[in-house]
Enzyme design. Structure first.
Site: not given
Length: 294
Positions: A168, A236
């Protein structure tokens, strides 16, 4: 297979709807109960009192929350309700260390954990076309493939727990490049006086085409930044990428530049807008008296 969903934000809602359509959903839970009640009523499934109660109802729980500490808190509560052989699939984007810690919380209770972050945005969650990047025991993955098939087009195994998050991270770096390129290029097109309505189909149909451009191009030019993937969340995620890169002793300029730009958007109050809000900053470069690089 009895599946529950913990976390009913934009992504979790789409997953829950598709699991219900597949006949697999038996319960849901959300930290803010009032936000979960409408979906539970819509899908005609129980809204659990807490994550522990949800775990007791299910043999598979899919979690979808935002931050590392949130994942640990939710998994800790689930661990109090799991039985031997149960499985928790976390679709959040978190740190590798956090994924490993979550797996250990469940292991001591005899339950399994898959770190399974997804890509495809809220549109993919609603359509059931997410790509799922999986870390964990491949045999466990095979057991839950029916659930993952309900929420995504494919689930690819990359290695032990933590490797879903590594995959990811690569995706999120690439997304940063695409968002940078689209926002900058469309600002250039607009400032050049081009008919952008005529230009967009040419771009999407050629070598520069991308799913993001196809889905968001016209909305970007119209100043519509309703979120599919929020600036604050990508910010984030890129910080998590930075942590992994530091372990490799590498500094990627693309990551650093995008974090800097997102810092500005957050300061200006645009953290809850779509990442394509980066267009706001790029457009400024072409405005009279402000022709300088960001």
């Amino acid at each position: 297979m009895k599946v529950g969903v913990a976390g009913l934000g934009a992504m979790g809602r789409g997953m829950a709807r598709n699991l219900a359509a597949a006949g697999l959903l038996v319960g849901v839970w959300n930290r803010t109960r009032a936000n979960g009640e409408p979906l539970a009523d819509e899908l005609q499934v129980p809204l659990a009192e807490d994550a522990t109660a949800l775990a007791r109802q299910c043999d598979v729980v899919i979690t979808c929350v935002s931050a590392d500490q949130d994942v640990l808190e939710v998994v800790g509560a689930l661990a109090d309700g799991v039985s031997e052989g149960d499985i928790v699939i976390d679709t959040s984007t978190i740190g590798v260390d956090t994924a490993e810690a979550a797996a250990e919380l469940l292991r001591v209770q005899g339950a399994a954990f898959l770190d399974a972050p997804v890509t495809g945005g809220s549109e993919g969650a609603e359509a059931g076309t997410l790509q799922v990047m999986v870390g964990g025991d491949p045999d466990v993955l095979e057991r839950v493939r029916p659930a993952l098939a309900a929420i995504g087009s494919d689930a690819t195994h990359f290695g032990p727990v933590g490797y879903g998050q590594r995959a990811k991270a690569v995706n999120q770096v690439m997304v940063a490049g695409i968002v940078q390129a689209i926002s900058e290029s469309l600002s250039f097109a607009e400032a050049s006086g081009l008919d952008t309505e005529r230009l967009l189909p040419v771009l999407t149909g050629g070598a520069a085409g991308s799913r993001l451009l196809e889905r968001r191009g016209s909305r970007i030019l119209a100043g519509d930044f309703e979120p599919g993937f929020r600036v604050a969340l990508h910010h984030k995620d890129l910080n998590l990428c930075r942590d992994l890169l530091r372990k490799l002793d590498v500094n990627l300029p693309l990551v650093e530049m995008t974090l800097k730009h997102y810092d500005r958007l957050l300061e200006q109050g645009y953290g809850d807008e779509d990442t394509s809000a980066l267009f706001r900053l790029k457009r400024e470069m072409f405005q009279s008296g402000n022709r300088k690089s960001l």
